[in-house]
Design a protein around this motif. Structure first.
Motif: not given
Length: 335
Positions: A75, A99, A103-105, A167, A170
């Motif tokens: 990540r 993203d 993607p998702g990291r 995604t 975060q």
């Protein structure tokens, strides 16, 4: 039942090194990110500072894009974007693009501090009251990065941050005081405490505030990490010799003297009585030693603070010594 294994992540600030070109520090960060992925670290974060003689990492979103292109699993995040300087909408667009690249990291860590002196801060945003709007900025940013709709009376209602995808970044709240802890708790966000800035002062109180005031939001349960300074070497003697560079930087900073990291052999100078007392306290708290010694210190700290993840920051004048520290810790903790 046994506790889950301690997770380790990395925070790198692209520190300036005396006698080395500043642009080399940026490339060292890229190389370190690739190695840390190989060694099994959870995430790799980069920071934002402006006009600093010590830290040259000024654009985390640009650096993250380069790291994304060179990694596949780890990540990648900002620790953090100093949000009062910017439009939340523009930050959301930048991180939606990141993203799309990884993607998702992507972790979007945000903070309220300027990451600079007052004059430099005003160059980034001429409004001296910008930090007062931080809580609202966080709400807007979270809506745009997650794809949620803003209220009908908001100027951004109906305007998405692109590109959209399956995604999303975060969002993390960063802080070194109770303010960020309480805001993260109120919004239900993950929280990272900057232990390395305060040398641990206020960590227990901030984490207690976060956990006791937490309301489900982005998360259903609190998720806290602590960012610590640590250094491991093949021998304890070598570790303390390398630590001299950071020790000198901390002592000089207390008297307003900022500059690049000095090599250990040039970092030693005569300290005043008050400086000697500060150094003694600094060394007593330092997470420095062999990999086994630092592992024990990290695990004891994580257990005391009741966290499952520590984000490790390491400064050395020699980039190879910095990388070796992360390699030793990864092997010792079997990441």
């Amino acid at each position: 039942m046994s506790n889950p294994p301690l997770r380790l992540s990395v925070l790198d600030q692209s520190v300036a090194r005396a006698g080395r070109p500043q642009d080399e520090s940026i490339r060292d960060t890229l190389a370190l990110a690739q190695r840390c992925e190989e060694w099994g670290y959870e995430r790799f974060w980069v920071s934002e500072h402006h006009g600093s003689a010590t830290i040259v990492g000024s654009a985390p979103e640009v650096l993250m894009a380069a790291i994304a292109a060179r990694t596949r699993r780890i990540r990648i995040g900002s620790a953090g974007v100093m949000l009062p300087h910017y439009s939340p909408y523009k930050v959301a667009e930048q991180f939606r693009v990141l993203d799309a690249l990884a993607p998702g990291r992507i972790d979007l860590g945000v903070g309220r501090a300027p990451g600079s002196d007052h004059r430099t801060s005003l160059l980034l945003n001429p409004d001296p009251r910008a930090a007062a709007g931080f809580p609202q900025q966080v709400l807007e940013l979270q809506a745009w990065v997650s794809g949620a709709e803003l209220p009908a009376d908001h100027p951004g209602h109906g305007i998405p941050a692109l590109p959209q995808s399956a995604t999303a970044p975060q969002l993390w709240m960063l802080g070194s005081s109770g303010y960020g802890a309480q805001l993260a708790a109120h919004y239900g966000l993950p929280y990272a405490f900057a232990y390395f800035i305060t040398e641990g002062e206020g960590a227990d109180q901030a984490l207690d505030l976060y956990r006791s005031n937490f309301k489900p939001g982005l998360l259903q349960q609190p998720q806290a990490a602590v960012c610590v300074w640590a250094l491991a070497a093949d021998t304890e003697e070598q570790a303390w010799r390398l630590f001299a560079s950071r020790e000198r930087t901390r002592v000089d900073r207390n008297i307003g003297r900022l500059g690049p990291l000095l090599p250990p052999q040039q970092a030693v100078r005569e300290y005043s009585g008050s400086e000697q007392a500060y150094v003694a306290q600094l060394r007593e708290r330092a997470l420095v030693g062999t990999a086994a010694q630092v592992k024990d210190k990290l695990e004891a700290l994580a257990q005391r603070l009741q966290v499952q993840e520590l984000v490790v920051i390491t400064w050395t004048w020699d980039p190879a010594a910095q990388a070796r520290s992360y390699e030793l810790l990864a092997a010792q903790l079997r990441l």
